[in-house]
Design an enzyme around this catalytic site. Structure first.
Site, PDB file in Angstrom:
ATOM      1  N   ASP A  40      98.656   5.084  47.667  1.00  0.00           N
ATOM      2  CA  ASP A  40      99.902   6.731  47.331  1.00  0.00           C
ATOM      3  C   ASP A  40     100.701   5.478  47.006  1.00  0.00           C
ATOM      4  O   ASP A  40     101.335   6.010  46.767  1.00  0.00           O
ATOM      5  CB  ASP A  40     100.388   7.221  49.025  1.00  0.00           C
ATOM      6  CG  ASP A  40      98.328   8.152  49.113  1.00  0.00           C
ATOM      7  OD1 ASP A  40      97.646   8.108  48.678  1.00  0.00           O
ATOM      8  OD2 ASP A  40      98.555   8.236  50.538  1.00  0.00           O
ATOM      9  N   HIS A  58      98.346   6.601  52.598  1.00  0.00           N
ATOM     10  CA  HIS A  58      97.288   5.870  52.144  1.00  0.00           C
ATOM     11  C   HIS A  58      98.019   4.138  51.681  1.00  0.00           C
ATOM     12  O   HIS A  58      98.400   4.478  50.805  1.00  0.00           O
ATOM     13  CB  HIS A  58      96.176   6.523  51.100  1.00  0.00           C
ATOM     14  CG  HIS A  58      95.337   7.164  51.728  1.00  0.00           C
ATOM     15  ND1 HIS A  58      96.258   8.780  51.652  1.00  0.00           N
ATOM     16  CD2 HIS A  58      94.509   7.992  52.867  1.00  0.00           C
ATOM     17  CE1 HIS A  58      95.533   9.498  52.056  1.00  0.00           C
ATOM     18  NE2 HIS A  58      94.582   9.007  53.200  1.00  0.00           N
TER      19      HIS A  58
END
Length: 437
Positions: A105, A102
């Site tokens: 992240d 993501h």
């Protein structure tokens, strides 16, 4: 240094089923040819950034238990870079070809539009260099439209158009980054695209907004020349109890409603399948039958816990059934097996991250060997073909001939004095046969 965290772990290699080495593969021999392709080509393993490098080991009853060296400063640009370095060191030692992320992240935490763009841009440039240096590729990227409090009421389905617009900003950046990094897929993970109560929900407006959002993503994909697949990940419930992307069949109906069935496929998660009261193999077979099979998040749930526990797969029996459906579907094109799984809160050592992935990888690899043996044996597929053979005969073809009506078929039944008799499905024999593999 974060890059020293895994210094005591060797590169994981295939040593065979008889080895006592806990840092070795017993079944995953990446160059072994199975049904005409290597295991690496069949399985296309990926490590996820979120559970492996971002989750602190917390749960609803307590804070994080992990002491990862990059975690304390991961919200800063310097800490995020340490995390990315550690991730690639881990994936290199695990010797798998892909990773997934993501946007949040891999990036430092941003509180405004300017920092969001700057921090993510720095992360993408660093990832580009790490990929070039290591040969590790991006299986898929996605944007996190669920963690920040602004997404409490959803992202694309939020009642506030400003949240929709902020989500569009994130997705544009993540999709363009995935394109730049050569990602094979882009995933839309709708964790909060649902509702808790109809008392405050305009369902039709939310569905139309979700359809509009997805159409915009597909349009932008073509505009920038991205040739990877767009995937939706079905999710049955939790954190909301009514998800608009409940299962594969629901997603297909949604895609048909908005004319997107030829543009979008599904990324199927094992844990989500069971939470939807389906089996993992059912979801894969459904996607294959509907022509929207894309990729896999490999994990499992806890059957005594109605929650998305994201544990590493460890049942060869369950994975054999799932892998059999993948092979029958023709295998992956752009997709692969991403380990959307996390070690338990008590598994606090660096070695535990490796044991979780090694076990999951070997479980899937052994399952592929089993599926190949079942297909090569041929008896199960032969029985299925024989069971439906009548549909290839005259009557079956007539039923599907354009222009044949209900009355025509009924008249045929009368004219031929049909008297069909039940035939055994032989379920017990087939299950016994399956178990022998």
């Amino acid at each position: 240094m974060a890059t020293d965290y895994f210094a005591d772990i060797p590169t994981i290699t295939y040593r065979g089923p008889e080895t006592d080495d806990e840092f070795a593969y017993r079944w995953y021999d990446k160059d072994r040819v199975v049904l005409g392709k290597t295991m690496a080509e069949h399985l296309r393993f990926a490590v996820c950034m979120w559970h492996t490098f971002c989750w602190p080991g917390s749960d609803v009853f307590g804070p994080g238990t992990f002491q990862r060296p990059w975690a304390a400063h991961a919200h800063t640009p310097e800490g995020a870079a340490m995390k990315r370095d550690a991730a690639f060191d881990f994936i290199r030692r695990l010797d798998v070809p892909f990773y997934c992320w993501h946007d949040v992240d891999v990036s430092a935490h941003a509180t405004n539009v300017a920092d969001c763009g700057r921090f993510f841009g720095e992360a993408v440039a660093h990832l580009e260099q790490l990929q070039a240096d290591s040969g590790i590729a991006l299986l898929w990227g996605t944007a996190n439209l669920f963690s920040d409090p602004r997404y409490a009421a959803g992202g694309a389905t939020n009642p506030d158009p400003e949240v929709f617009a902020w989500g569009a900003m994130q997705v544009r950046a993540a999709l363009e980054a995935t394109h730049r990094l050569g990602g094979a897929n882009y995933v839309l993970w709708g964790g909060r695209e649902g509702y808790e109560t109809l008392v405050n929900t305009d369902m039709k407006r939310e569905l139309d907004n979700l359809g509009r959002f997805l159409a915009l993503v597909v349009e932008h994909k073509h505009k920038i020349g991205y040739t990877g697949a767009i995937l939706i990940e079905p999710k049955p419930f939790e954190p909301t109890k009514h998800q608009y992307d409940f299962d594969t069949a629901t997603v297909y109906g949604f895609l048909k409603r908005y004319g997107l069935e030829d543009e979008v496929r599904v990324n199927i998660e094992a844990n989500h399948a069971t939470l939807a009261s389906h089996t993992f193999e059912h979801e894969i077979a459904t996607a294959s039958a509907l022509g929207i099979f894309g990729s896999i998040d490999a994990n499992r749930g806890d059957y005594q816990n109605g929650w998305d526990t994201d544990q590493f797969p460890n049942s060869v029996e369950e994975l054999t059934r799932a892998t059999l459906e993948i092979v029958r579907a023709g295998g992956f094109t752009t997709g692969g097996f991403n380990f959307d799984a996390k070690v338990r809160r008590q598994s606090i050592d660096a070695a535990d991250l490796f044991h979780g992935h090694i076990g999951g990888i070997d479980t899937v690899a052994k399952s592929l060997l089993n599926a190949a043996a079942i297909i090569e044996d041929g008896r199960i597929d032969a029985f299925r073909a024989q069971r439906y053979a009548g549909w290839d005969g005259e009557l079956g073809r007539t039923i599907h001939t354009e222009g044949t009506g209900l009355a025509d078929i009924a008249d045929l039944a009368i004219a031929r004095n049909l008297d069909p008799q039940p035939r055994s499905g032989r379920q017990e024999w087939l299950e016994n046969l399956l178990n022998r593999f």
